[in-house]
Design an enzyme around this catalytic site. Structure first.
Site, short mmCIF file in Angstrom:
data_model
loop_
_atom_site.label_atom_id
_atom_site.label_comp_id
_atom_site.label_asym_id
_atom_site.label_seq_id
_atom_site.Cartn_x
_atom_site.Cartn_y
_atom_site.Cartn_z
N GLN A 147 8.91 5.79 4.68
CA GLN A 147 7.70 5.58 5.49
C GLN A 147 7.72 6.48 6.73
OE1 GLN A 147 4.81 3.29 5.28
NE2 GLN A 147 5.52 3.85 3.25
N PRO B 110 16.20 -0.11 4.22
CA PRO B 110 16.29 1.20 4.88
C PRO B 110 15.75 2.34 4.01
CG PRO B 110 18.36 0.00 5.09
CD PRO B 110 17.49 -0.79 4.15
N ILE C 298 0.84 -1.21 0.00
CA ILE C 298 0.00 0.00 0.00
C ILE C 298 0.88 1.26 0.00
CG2 ILE C 298 -2.02 -1.10 1.01
CD1 ILE C 298 -1.17 -0.13 3.75
N GLY C 299 2.02 1.13 -0.66
CA GLY C 299 2.98 2.22 -0.69
C GLY C 299 4.12 2.00 0.27
N THR C 300 4.06 0.89 0.99
CA THR C 300 5.03 0.61 2.04
C THR C 300 6.35 0.07 1.50
OG1 THR C 300 3.93 -1.51 2.17
CG2 THR C 300 3.32 0.12 3.82
N GLY D 34 5.46 1.06 9.48
CA GLY D 34 4.67 1.91 8.58
C GLY D 34 3.80 2.90 9.32
N GLU D 35 3.38 2.55 10.52
CA GLU D 35 2.47 3.43 11.26
C GLU D 35 3.17 4.12 12.43
OE1 GLU D 35 -1.78 1.69 11.35
OE2 GLU D 35 -0.47 0.03 10.88
N ARG E 93 14.79 -5.40 12.96
CA ARG E 93 15.57 -5.42 11.72
C ARG E 93 14.85 -4.60 10.64
NH1 ARG E 93 16.81 -10.04 7.14
NH2 ARG E 93 17.65 -8.47 5.77
N GLY F 15 7.09 -3.88 12.60
CA GLY F 15 6.46 -3.00 11.63
C GLY F 15 6.78 -1.55 11.95
MO1 MOS Z 1 -3.47 0.46 9.18
S1 MOS Z 1 -4.65 2.04 9.80
O1 MOS Z 1 -3.69 -0.60 10.51
O2 MOS Z 1 -4.28 -0.07 7.79
#
Ligand code: MOS
Length: 760
Positions: A660, A654, A470-472, A726-727, A650, A724
């Site tokens: 992100q 990078p 999703i762009g990640t 991404g968030e 890990r 993770g």
């Molecule tokens: Mo993310 S808001 O858990 O898709």
């Protein structure tokens, strides 16, 4: 190693393998998918937020040349079954089912679907649908008459408000305390790619092209809605033009488009308008919070009380309950939390990037800054004295935790040591300068994951799994994983994702896909390696005869022993198989309940781990430092620079990770200063439902953004030690900005976003 003792990860990494396709138009997004002779759908959405449809006049709409029909509740009710709420074992982001009857439950609910031979015709017909409503007074948000409050735990037995010790007693007795209320606004994901759907039927089988974070969830949900075998439904979502959580659960428009395609006997395409996407999907609901923090004079926390109120629809108990996170960030013997859901006449909210942490960490991290000020203590030192290797509720250890390493690295890069702690003490011309910081945290979620890896004797590999980039950068991450284990250059690895024909993967949410899928892919590569290595070690005529198979590795197109002896890949593979070798793996993280993989095949999102583990807890951490300038007269707020340091186990690539984290912090600045969906409280309608008035930062709003990634080896949350991220990046930013604004001006803003009028 630079002075100060941190050695960040080199951010160069691997360019995205899908980058070229994306920038040249080669990447096909779901609504780009060509289908033969499509009809077009246009949604008609309700003009009231509560009430019922009294009458519909379709005569004008039907008279538009090129119109095939108008679907309304009168001809559609009863044809789409309930897919259930994802929070209760179902698939839907809401249980509100439009076109099932005349009731209107929220602003912008779908009330009709116009079908025609072109988009323009469908839109014209849609606009000629006349709907007469019997409107009722809606309840829009906190404080509106008619809202109903219910504690989160009354909604679900599994919800427990974290609590330990006697927080109220300890708060009353403590020498230093702060107590404040905070508020965060409604936000909408506003992905550039709208909630499009293309549906076609052939031989009783349904194919849907739709941007999705979870094709298997969508497939199984649709199958349930139509009483079909899930194997007769295919969902394809190879590229996604922005998701942020908004494309995780099934929305009702998909079934309506599929039903239309069935009725017309031809494919149907839907591209809703931007304003419709504010109401036919989900959003981040507004919160109110009350935070009480108490400490000794040494700064050690003695009590923490965090209560949250969140808006949701009348129909669904959607909650983020960020106290699950805030209660576990710092050492504290006495904690009490409570989450209350406030039901209003609104569409059901849903996941939006860092769903619990963005609002609730704003409350905690603002309050920590207020406490530091009350203690006359440096905010970084306050975090240090309350740092812990164990979460305080059950006392479970963190699998790894580098919070203070992040603080030290970011503080040094930022130049924090030169800060005058006095608010309003620093200015540059007409600008007041302020520095603030805050903690970022994101739980490490993992889910059962399946993947297939194929290796050819020519040295090409293919990775297949129904995860989502999703762009990640997930396409690239999985290519890197296979490339390392199979000894091939990244360019020789093809990655296929986003299709229910592929082995199922967990929802691309909760920042789990990189960790979950990397573990599955690596295990599949290992099966291939083991098979080839055993054959090579057994082969009497081979150069690896008699070697310990477990010592043999794929390196640079050959199977090699540690001493360098080896055999080219085609020769070695020929000893094990006649052609390509394929391995399918079902991976499940430790602690997955029995049946986890089966549930994955049924399209259920079964994520575990994070801060609610049984034996340990796991999260990625960061520290964000922000400089703001506030104009003395206009009160304009600028962010000339932000520095974030992060540790997330890990880091596989990078380059993508940095992007992100940078994107997260930039969003965080927008969230702190710009972003909010305005609600007209009389009508319970969203007012700024367009990209002109829904404010987000532009390039000119963003100054220097520095990302520091710290190595964190050997994390035990999963075999590869990946967390993770991404968030993670946008979690601390709201509070860091607000704290910097306080330092600049002496004004504490507790309601986001921070605007000129907040500082008058
Ligand atoms: Mo993310 S808001 O858990 O898709």
């Amino acid at each position: 190693m630079p002075e100060g003792g941190f050695s960040p990860i080199d951010a160069r990494g691997t360019p995205r393998i899908d980058g070229r396709a994306k920038v040249t138009g080669g990447a096909r997004y779901p609504s780009d998918m060509p289908v033969v002779n499509p009809a077009w759908a246009f949604l008609v959405t309700s003009a009231v937020s509560r009430g019922r449809i009294a009458r519909m006049d379709l005569s004008e709409a039907r008279a538009v040349p090129g119109v095939f029909g108008i679907m309304t509740h009168e001809d559609t009710a009863g044809q789409v079954a309930d897919a259930g709420f994802f929070g209760g074992g179902g698939y839907g982001g809401t249980t509100i089912r439009p076109l099932e009857g005349p009731e209107v439950r929220h602003d912008g609910e779908i009330v009709a679907v116009a079908l025609a031979d072109s988009y323009e015709t469908a839109r014209e017909a849609g606009r000629r649908v006349r709907v007469e409503y019997e409107a009722e007074e809606p309840s829009s948000t906190f404080g509106s008459p008619g809202v109903t409050e219910k504690a989160a735990k009354e909604h679900s037995e599994s919800h427990k408000d974290p609590e330990v010790g006697d927080a109220d007693g300890a708060f009353a007795a403590a020498p230093v305390k702060v107590e404040a209320r905070y508020g965060t606004p409604t936000q909408h994901h506003n992905a550039i790619e709208l909630f499009t759907t293309t549906a076609s039927w052939a031989d009783g089988k349904l194919t849907v092209h739709e941007p999705s974070q979870f094709v298997h969830g969508l497939r199984n949900g649709l199958a349930k809605q139509f009483g079909m075998d899930p194997n007769d439904v295919r969902v394809v979502s190879e590229y996604i033009g922005g998701a942020f959580g908004g494309k995780g659960a099934l929305t009702h428009r998909t079934a309506l488009v599929a039903l239309a395609a069935k009725r017309l006997g031809r494919p149907v395409k839907l591209v809703p308008t931007r304003d419709q996407c504010f109401t036919i999907g989900t959003y981040r609901a507004e919160t109110r919070q009350e935070v009480k923090l108490a400490a000794g004079r040494d700064g050690k926390l003695q009590a923490f009380i965090h209560e949250g109120w969140e808006v949701t629809s009348r129909a669904d108990p959607y909650k983020v309950a960020g106290t699950q996170t805030t209660s576990k960030v710092y050492a504290c013997p006495n904690v009490r939390t409570k989450v209350t859901l406030v039901h209003a006449d609104r569409n059901t909210p849903g996941f939006m990037r860092s769903p619990p942490e963005v609002p609730y960490m704003f409350g905690l991290e603002s309050a920590m800054d207020e406490l530091a000020h009350a203690l006359k203590m440096d905010p970084v030192e306050l975090r240090r004295v309350n740092d812990t290797d164990r979460e305080p509720i059950k006392g479970l250890p963190y699998t790894s935790r580098s919070l203070m390493r992040c603080y030290d690295a970011a503080a040094q890069a930022f130049g924090w040591a030169g800060r005058n702690p006095e608010p309003r003490s620093t200015r540059r011309g007409e600008w007041l300068v302020g520095w603030g910081c805050a903690t970022a945290i994101y739980p490490t979620f993992l889910g059962p994951a399946t993947a297939r890896v194929t290796l050819t004797p020519q040295g090409h590999a293919r990775v297949q799994t129904a995860g989502h980039d999703i762009g990640t950068g997930l396409y690239t991450v999985l290519a890197i994983m296979a490339s390392e284990r199979l000894g091939l250059p990244v360019e020789k690895v093809a990655v296929e994702m986003g299709d229910t024909e592929l082995p199922p993967a967990p929802v691309a949410g909760g920042s789990n896909n990189t960790a979950s899928l990397s573990n599955a892919v690596v295990q599949a590569c290992e099966q291939i390696r083991a098979r080839v290595a055993e054959a090579a070690a057994r082969a009497d005529d081979g150069p690896l005869k008699g070697r310990d198979p477990s010592s043999l590795r794929f390196v640079d197109g050959a199977l090699r022993a540690p001493d360098g002896a080896g055999e080219p890949i085609d020769g070695a593979m020929g000893r094990a198989a006649n052609g390509a070798i394929e391995a399918y793996v079902e991976w499940a993280p430790e602690g997955t309940p029995p049946g986890g993989v089966r549930k994955l095949h049924q399209g259920m999102a079964v994520l575990g781990g994070g801060l609610e583990g049984e034996k340990s807890v796991s999260a990625a951490f960061g520290a964000e430092f922000v400089e703001v300038r506030v104009h003395e007269r206009t009160r304009e707020v600028r962010v000339p620079r932000i520095v974030g340091a992060f540790a997330a186990g890990r880091v596989v690539n990078p380059r993508a990770a940095r992007s992100q984290l940078m994107g997260g912090m930039i969003w965080g600045i927008g969230s702190a200063l710009h972003e909010a969906t305005e609600i007209d409280e009389r009508s319970a309608r969203y007012v700024n439902d367009n990209l002109a008035e829904y404010l987000i930062p532009v390039n000119a709003d963003i100054g220097d953004v520095e990302v520091i990634m710290l190595p964190e080896e050997g994390d035990g949350s999963n075999p590869l030690g990946i967390k993770g991220l991404g968030e993670l990046g946008n979690v601390g930013t709201n509070a860091a900005v607000a704290n910097a604004v306080f330092h600049a001006t002496g004004v504490r803003v507790r309601d986001l976003p921070i605007r000129l009028e907040s500082l008058l």
